[in-house]
Design a protein around this motif. Structure first.
Motif, short mmCIF file in Angstrom:
data_model
loop_
_atom_site.label_atom_id
_atom_site.label_comp_id
_atom_site.label_asym_id
_atom_site.label_seq_id
_atom_site.Cartn_x
_atom_site.Cartn_y
_atom_site.Cartn_z
N ARG A 1 -33.34 19.34 41.50
CA ARG A 1 -32.74 20.35 41.91
C ARG A 1 -31.20 20.34 42.97
O ARG A 1 -31.09 19.77 43.67
CB ARG A 1 -33.06 21.92 42.22
CG ARG A 1 -34.84 22.17 41.25
CD ARG A 1 -35.43 23.08 41.70
NE ARG A 1 -34.41 24.15 42.22
CZ ARG A 1 -34.74 24.68 43.76
NH1 ARG A 1 -35.60 23.77 44.16
NH2 ARG A 1 -34.02 25.81 43.91
N VAL A 2 -30.26 20.32 42.76
CA VAL A 2 -29.48 20.36 43.05
C VAL A 2 -27.86 21.52 43.58
O VAL A 2 -27.86 22.31 42.22
CB VAL A 2 -27.49 18.97 42.80
CG1 VAL A 2 -28.75 17.81 42.86
CG2 VAL A 2 -27.52 19.43 40.91
N VAL A 3 -26.65 21.68 43.91
CA VAL A 3 -25.76 22.56 43.77
C VAL A 3 -24.49 21.33 44.36
O VAL A 3 -24.93 20.67 44.66
CB VAL A 3 -25.50 23.14 45.20
CG1 VAL A 3 -25.87 21.99 46.69
CG2 VAL A 3 -24.65 24.88 45.42
N GLY A 4 -23.34 22.32 43.60
CA GLY A 4 -22.36 21.58 43.74
C GLY A 4 -21.15 22.12 42.98
O GLY A 4 -21.02 23.02 42.88
N VAL B 1 -28.76 17.61 47.28
CA VAL B 1 -29.82 18.12 46.91
C VAL B 1 -29.87 19.68 48.02
O VAL B 1 -30.24 19.93 48.89
CB VAL B 1 -30.75 17.17 47.40
CG1 VAL B 1 -33.00 17.47 46.56
CG2 VAL B 1 -30.36 15.55 46.11
N LEU B 2 -31.61 20.73 47.02
CA LEU B 2 -31.76 21.63 46.73
C LEU B 2 -33.17 21.12 47.62
O LEU B 2 -34.28 21.17 47.23
CB LEU B 2 -31.61 23.02 45.89
CG LEU B 2 -30.59 23.54 45.07
CD1 LEU B 2 -30.72 24.23 44.30
CD2 LEU B 2 -29.23 23.21 46.34
N PRO B 3 -32.85 22.11 49.21
CA PRO B 3 -34.90 22.27 49.32
C PRO B 3 -35.84 23.25 48.70
O PRO B 3 -35.07 24.01 47.97
CB PRO B 3 -34.75 22.92 51.17
CG PRO B 3 -33.23 23.23 50.86
CD PRO B 3 -32.38 22.70 49.88
N ASP B 4 -36.84 22.77 48.98
CA ASP B 4 -37.99 23.87 48.07
C ASP B 4 -37.46 25.26 47.93
O ASP B 4 -37.65 26.48 46.82
CB ASP B 4 -38.84 23.15 48.18
CG ASP B 4 -39.58 22.17 47.42
OD1 ASP B 4 -38.75 21.91 46.90
OD2 ASP B 4 -40.48 22.01 47.48
#
Length: 307
Positions: free
Chosen positions: A78-81, A101-104
């Protein structure tokens, strides 16, 4: 796949179209988009769109194809971009230097609200320099950038006076640490060490006059869409040795700043202010609301299930 494309019609600025799934370059990942966030500047581009314009710079979702050059995270992450374009679609290619990378504990909706506004706020504060104990005046404070700037500057020890159109829009900024809210620059209790100016028009000269001698004005936008003018003789009569700095947030890599923003959000030290969340079938309506400044903070559109 489906993507949103410009129509050139101000009453319905985008519509759905079928398009081929993007083929990532060696240093890009393919992301299945779960949420994206439009920016007000993008609504201006949609008024007279250039041929081939594919909007979309703030996305969050799932990596479905890792970068061929081995950089970046593996598939399933899971990512933010912050891609250069094309994020208003079911899939988009994003350079690996522009993802984090996104933390949970952070979902796709929260993450999508971060990139452009959050990166702008981080880089503006770097440009302004140390703000601890300094008086800061911020115009256009109730947008996405303004909320992040207010909270981060206040946390760093600045005394922030925020200029907003209404008291309602300013209430949340007080909760985020603003010292004072005003609705006109003339009502701001200066002088100020730093001005962060984003509205243009008459505000530039008015805020410049509120600086201390040797103070700095960082000009980072023209939300009023009115050109700013500065009279040399007014400037001469104002604060001595004032500095005006032009600012533009752009410049990869964006990944490190995105990682910083995620760390702050995950630690409860930065809050994503989302004034509107909707399914992407309502994107055209949301863009009009954003263009007409009817949304406080950020707007986020979701594609299918997001978490």
């Amino acid at each position: 796949m489906r993507r949103l494309i410009p129509t050139g019609d101000a009453t319905r600025p985008v519509e759905f179209a079928q398009d081929a799934q993007p083929v990532p370059a060696p240093g890009e990942v393919l992301v299945k988009v779960e949420a994206f966030s439009p920016n007000r500047g993008e609504t201006f581009l949609l008024e007279t769109p250039e041929p081939g314009l594919m909007p979309g710079k703030d996305v969050a979702g799932l990596v479905v194809q890792a970068a061929a050059d081995g950089s970046g995270p593996p598939a399933g992450t899971r990512v933010v971009g912050h891609p250069p374009m094309g994020g208003w679609a079911e899939y988009t290619a994003v350079p690996t230097h522009s993802i984090a990378v996104l933390p949970d504990e952070i979902n796709a909706v929260q993450a999508a609200a971060l990139p452009l506004a959050g990166i702008t706020a981080v880089r503006l504060l770097r440009t302004a320099g140390a703000v601890t104990g300094r008086r800061v005046l911020l115009t256009g404070a109730s947008g996405g950038v303004g909320h992040y700037l207010t909270e981060m500057a206040a946390a760093a020890g600045a005394e922030v006076t925020a200029v907003t159109a209404t008291a309602e829009r300013g209430a949340r900024l007080l909760e985020l640490g603003a010292t004072a809210i005003v609705h006109d620059v003339a009502d701001a209790d200066g002088p100020f060490d730093v001005v962060l100016e984003s509205t243009g028009g008459s505000a530039l000269a008015a805020t410049l006059a509120r600086l201390v001698p040797g103070g700095t004005l960082v000009w980072f936008g023209q939300a009023s869409r009115t050109p700013a003018t500065v009279n040399f003789f007014d400037l001469l009569a104002g604060p001595e040795n004032a500095v005006i700095r032009h600012f533009h947030y752009a410049g990869a890599p964006y990944g490190p700043d995105l990682a910083t923003l995620l760390r702050l959000v995950a630690g409860g030290r930065l809050h994503t202010e989302i004034g509107r969340t909707a399914d992407w079938s309502q994107t055209a309506e949301v863009l009009i609301e954003l263009r007409e400044r009817r949304i406080r903070g950020k707007a986020v559109l979701t594609i299918g299930a997001s978490r």
